[in-house]
Design an enzyme around this catalytic site. Structure first.
Site, short mmCIF file in Angstrom:
data_model
loop_
_atom_site.label_atom_id
_atom_site.label_comp_id
_atom_site.label_asym_id
_atom_site.label_seq_id
_atom_site.Cartn_x
_atom_site.Cartn_y
_atom_site.Cartn_z
N GLN A 73 -4.76 -0.40 -5.16
CA GLN A 73 -5.29 -1.60 -5.82
C GLN A 73 -6.05 -1.28 -7.10
OE1 GLN A 73 -6.98 -4.59 -3.23
NE2 GLN A 73 -8.38 -5.30 -4.81
N HIS A 111 -5.71 -5.70 2.82
CA HIS A 111 -4.79 -4.58 3.02
C HIS A 111 -4.44 -4.52 4.51
CE1 HIS A 111 -5.53 -2.30 -0.90
NE2 HIS A 111 -6.28 -3.39 -0.98
N CYS A 151 0.85 -1.20 0.00
CA CYS A 151 0.00 0.00 0.00
C CYS A 151 0.88 1.24 0.00
CB CYS A 151 -0.91 -0.01 1.23
SG CYS A 151 -1.70 1.56 1.58
N GLU A 152 0.67 2.15 -0.95
CA GLU A 152 1.52 3.33 -1.05
C GLU A 152 1.21 4.39 0.00
OE1 GLU A 152 -0.47 6.25 -4.38
OE2 GLU A 152 0.73 4.58 -5.12
N HIS A 153 0.12 4.21 0.74
CA HIS A 153 -0.23 5.19 1.76
C HIS A 153 0.42 4.91 3.11
CE1 HIS A 153 -4.01 5.63 -0.87
NE2 HIS A 153 -3.15 6.58 -1.17
N HIS A 154 0.64 3.62 3.42
CA HIS A 154 1.25 3.27 4.71
C HIS A 154 2.44 2.33 4.58
CE1 HIS A 154 -2.93 4.44 5.88
NE2 HIS A 154 -2.30 4.98 6.91
N CYS A 201 -3.01 -2.26 6.03
CA CYS A 201 -3.26 -0.94 6.59
C CYS A 201 -4.68 -0.87 7.18
CB CYS A 201 -3.06 0.16 5.55
SG CYS A 201 -4.08 -0.01 4.08
#
Length: 226
Positions: free
Chosen positions: A154, A182, A113-116, A184
């Site tokens: 995703q 995910h 996940c590119e956010h976390h 996250c």
């Protein structure tokens, strides 16, 4: 201050799957450094992060962690950022004139996940209808893995897989469904360990309701051979 406003906006975004486009956001100078140089720089950054957290990097269990993490980032879990690692999607003439859909299901997805920067783990199901060209089955798995091996959203990954197969096969008739967990969501924040995320992209003939339903029915088939 401007930085405070930006940080507030990021915090408010939370787990929202925001994305700029179907292309992974990569800077123009992304490949100016060699992999060896990237590993060295990331190693120092990981070391600083761990020290900031108060960890004792003289401990035998921890002292090699910065190097291991740096090598993992560059050579493994984010190796799909480098176009040099893109699999060659060789196609062949459909000499046997197979005209029905071909489905490659239960392709393992390991992404991040590119956010976390936490894992995304699941299965991808990919299908296409030949317009005169076919592709090796393992190439479909490799294309999925290539786009998974980068910080991802995703929805974007699903689109990238379809678009790459459309280019390789010369047909819009490609579809992909991904069902993934995910971490996250599962291991932090709401900590819902049961939920998963399903995304889909249907191109060409797969937008037809009957064709789409046929593909989804194939996905449901029990193909356990144990």
């Amino acid at each position: 201050m401007k930085i405070d406003k930006i940080l507030t906006e990021i915090d408010e975004m939370g787990d929202a799957h925001a994305g700029s486009s179907a292309e992974t956001p990569i800077r123009e100078d992304a490949f100016d450094l060699s992999n060896i140089e990237k590993v060295a720089l990331i190693k120092d950054d990981v070391k600083k992060m761990m020290e900031t957290l108060g960890l004792d990097l003289t401990d035998d269990s921890l002292k090699g962690t910065p190097q291991r993490v740096a090598k993992m980032f560059v050579n493994e879990i984010f190796s799909g950022l480098d176009p040099a690692n893109k699999p060659k999607a060789s196609t062949f003439e459909n000499k046997y004139k197979y005209g029905e859909m071909l489905v490659e299901k239960n392709i393992t997805v390991y992404s991040t996940c590119e956010h976390h920067l936490l894992p995304i783990v699941g299965k991808a199901h990919v299908a296409y209808i030949s317009k005169g060209r076919v592709i090796g089955l393992s190439k479909m798995n490799r294309i999925v893995d290539y786009f998974a091996k980068r910080p991802q959203v995703q929805e974007r990954m699903t689109m990238q897989i379809v678009q790459e197969l459309q280019r390789a096969l010369g047909t819009p008739d490609v579809a992909c469904v991904i069902d993934a967990k995910h971490l996250c969501v599962n291991s932090r924040g709401i900590r819902d360990i049961e939920s998963s995320t399903v995304t889909s992209e249907f191109g060409g003939a797969f937008k037809n309701l009957e064709v789409k339903r046929e593909f989804l029915d194939y996905i449901k088939l029990d193909t356990s051979f144990s």
